[in-house]
Design a protein around this motif. Structure first.
Motif, PDB file in Angstrom:
ATOM      1  N   LEU A 120       0.823  -1.211   0.000  1.00 52.13           N
ATOM      2  CA  LEU A 120       0.000   0.000   0.000  1.00 52.13           C
ATOM      3  C   LEU A 120       0.858   1.264   0.000  1.00 52.13           C
ATOM      4  O   LEU A 120       0.551   2.231  -0.712  1.00 52.13           O
ATOM      5  CB  LEU A 120      -0.934   0.005   1.220  1.00 52.13           C
ATOM      6  N   LEU A 121       1.933   1.277   0.776  1.00 58.71           N
ATOM      7  CA  LEU A 121       2.796   2.460   0.842  1.00 58.71           C
ATOM      8  C   LEU A 121       3.545   2.670  -0.475  1.00 58.71           C
ATOM      9  O   LEU A 121       3.794   3.808  -0.886  1.00 58.71           O
ATOM     10  CB  LEU A 121       3.779   2.333   2.007  1.00 58.71           C
ATOM     11  N   GLU A 122       3.901   1.568  -1.132  1.00 59.21           N
ATOM     12  CA  GLU A 122       4.536   1.674  -2.438  1.00 59.21           C
ATOM     13  C   GLU A 122       3.538   2.225  -3.461  1.00 59.21           C
ATOM     14  O   GLU A 122       3.886   3.065  -4.304  1.00 59.21           O
ATOM     15  CB  GLU A 122       5.040   0.302  -2.877  1.00 59.21           C
ATOM     16  N   LEU A 123       2.301   1.766  -3.384  1.00 57.01           N
ATOM     17  CA  LEU A 123       1.248   2.276  -4.270  1.00 57.01           C
ATOM     18  C   LEU A 123       1.054   3.768  -4.060  1.00 57.01           C
ATOM     19  O   LEU A 123       0.935   4.535  -5.024  1.00 57.01           O
ATOM     20  CB  LEU A 123      -0.054   1.528  -4.006  1.00 57.01           C
ATOM     21  N   LEU A 135       4.262  13.522  -0.998  1.00 60.39           N
ATOM     22  CA  LEU A 135       3.606  12.471  -0.223  1.00 60.39           C
ATOM     23  C   LEU A 135       2.573  13.015   0.762  1.00 60.39           C
ATOM     24  O   LEU A 135       1.568  12.373   1.049  1.00 60.39           O
ATOM     25  CB  LEU A 135       4.653  11.657   0.551  1.00 60.39           C
ATOM     26  N   ALA A 136       2.833  14.227   1.282  1.00 61.08           N
ATOM     27  CA  ALA A 136       1.922  14.802   2.278  1.00 61.08           C
ATOM     28  C   ALA A 136       0.541  15.091   1.703  1.00 61.08           C
ATOM     29  O   ALA A 136      -0.432  15.215   2.447  1.00 61.08           O
ATOM     30  CB  ALA A 136       2.524  16.080   2.860  1.00 61.08           C
ATOM     31  N   SER A 137       0.450  15.209   0.383  1.00 64.25           N
ATOM     32  CA  SER A 137      -0.834  15.552  -0.240  1.00 64.25           C
ATOM     33  C   SER A 137      -1.767  14.360  -0.371  1.00 64.25           C
ATOM     34  O   SER A 137      -2.948  14.516  -0.686  1.00 64.25           O
ATOM     35  CB  SER A 137      -0.591  16.152  -1.632  1.00 64.25           C
ATOM     36  N   LEU A 138      -1.236  13.158  -0.125  1.00 62.07           N
ATOM     37  CA  LEU A 138      -2.030  11.947  -0.311  1.00 62.07           C
ATOM     38  C   LEU A 138      -1.712  10.968   0.824  1.00 62.07           C
ATOM     39  O   LEU A 138      -0.556  10.640   1.047  1.00 62.07           O
ATOM     40  CB  LEU A 138      -1.697  11.301  -1.659  1.00 62.07           C
ATOM     41  N   SER A 139      -2.730  10.530   1.532  1.00 62.07           N
ATOM     42  CA  SER A 139      -2.518   9.620   2.653  1.00 62.07           C
ATOM     43  C   SER A 139      -2.857   8.189   2.264  1.00 62.07           C
ATOM     44  O   SER A 139      -3.524   7.933   1.256  1.00 62.07           O
ATOM     45  CB  SER A 139      -3.367  10.049   3.852  1.00 62.07           C
ATOM     46  N   ALA A 140      -2.404   7.260   3.105  1.00 60.44           N
ATOM     47  CA  ALA A 140      -2.774   5.856   2.898  1.00 60.44           C
ATOM     48  C   ALA A 140      -4.286   5.697   3.030  1.00 60.44           C
ATOM     49  O   ALA A 140      -4.900   4.872   2.341  1.00 60.44           O
ATOM     50  CB  ALA A 140      -2.044   4.977   3.911  1.00 60.44           C
TER      51      ALA A 140
END
Length: 252
Positions: A120-123, A135-140
């Motif tokens: 999931l984190l790679e996705l 990365l901060a603009s999109l969360s898991a």
């Protein structure tokens, strides 16, 4: 000797019970009405909050997750439909539908490498690269919500946990406990050998090979026979980040 209650006494007792029952029902109805009124008020306030903080909800992933949690507490699902008041207020339905399309694109593009199983984190990382965003603009949590909407496609999209990782499956593959155990073990190095699997789970050689070969046939593993010790390595791309390489281990 005690006298047994007569018919009149029984009737009075029954009438008293009926009165208590009616009082209880009235009290329950009053409480329900009050709760519904409070809930309607809270939903109205939630709409005002959404209007006021529309920009933050759309741009800030942490704020967006907190907003979803508030909605869940009052039974509001902003993603239930792409139409309606929430879509008009925020447009977040469009955001998640667009995200879902991009997730499908990435899963298809990487399927030849990971067999349809991706961390999931790679996705999330690949999504940010595709969207040219940090990365901060999109969360898991954003990814999970978008994936939940893809289930209606009936195309096998599913999120499940293996050890400390969450993996996204984009193909309808059935994995059992043996397979999940191997995937969890592979997280340490990115690969396992038959001997390592036997030792870790106290399995017979046949059981270990059967599980590993099944994962290989499903496209979830890659084999590496180029080692002097003659031991075959089963590599699992879904346990590796895009920065890692299959050649990180020496051919010794």
């Amino acid at each position: 000797m005690r006298r047994r209650p007569g018919i009149a006494g029984l009737q009075n007792a029954a009438a008293t019970r009926d009165k208590f029952r009616l009082v209880g029902e009235n009290m329950a109805k009053v409480r329900t009405d009050v709760m519904q009124e409070q809930l309607a008020t809270f939903r109205s306030q939630l709409e005002e909050f959404a209007k006021k903080h529309k920009s933050d909800i759309r741009k800030n992933s942490v704020f967006r997750q907190q907003f979803h949690e508030m909605c869940a507490k009052v039974g509001v699902d902003p993603l239930a439909s792409n139409k309606g008041v929430w879509a008009e207020l925020l447009g977040i339905g469009d955001f998640y539908y667009e995200l879902g399309v991009q997730i499908v694109d990435i899963c298809i593009a990487t399927r030849s490498l990971n067999g349809g199983l991706i961390d999931l984190l790679e996705l999330r990382k690949l999504l940010c690269q595709k969207r040219k965003a940090d990365l901060a603009s999109l969360s898991a949590d954003d990814c999970l919500r978008a994936i939940s909407k893809l289930k209606v496609l009936g195309s096998g999209f599913e999120v499940f946990s293996v050890g400390k990782k969450k993996l996204v499956r984009s193909v309808p593959t059935e994995l059992n406990k043996d397979h999940n155990g191997i995937l969890e073990q592979a997280q340490a190095r990115g690969y396992v050998t038959v001997e390592q699997v036997e030792k870790e789970f106290s399995w017979s050689t046949g059981r270990a090979i059967d599980a590993l070969e099944t994962l290989l046939k499903e496209g979830l593993a890659m084999i590496d026979d180029g080692h002097r010790d003659g031991k075959r390595r089963y590599w699992f791309p879904c346990t590796l980040s895009s920065d890692a390489t299959g050649g990180s281990e020496g051919k010794s």
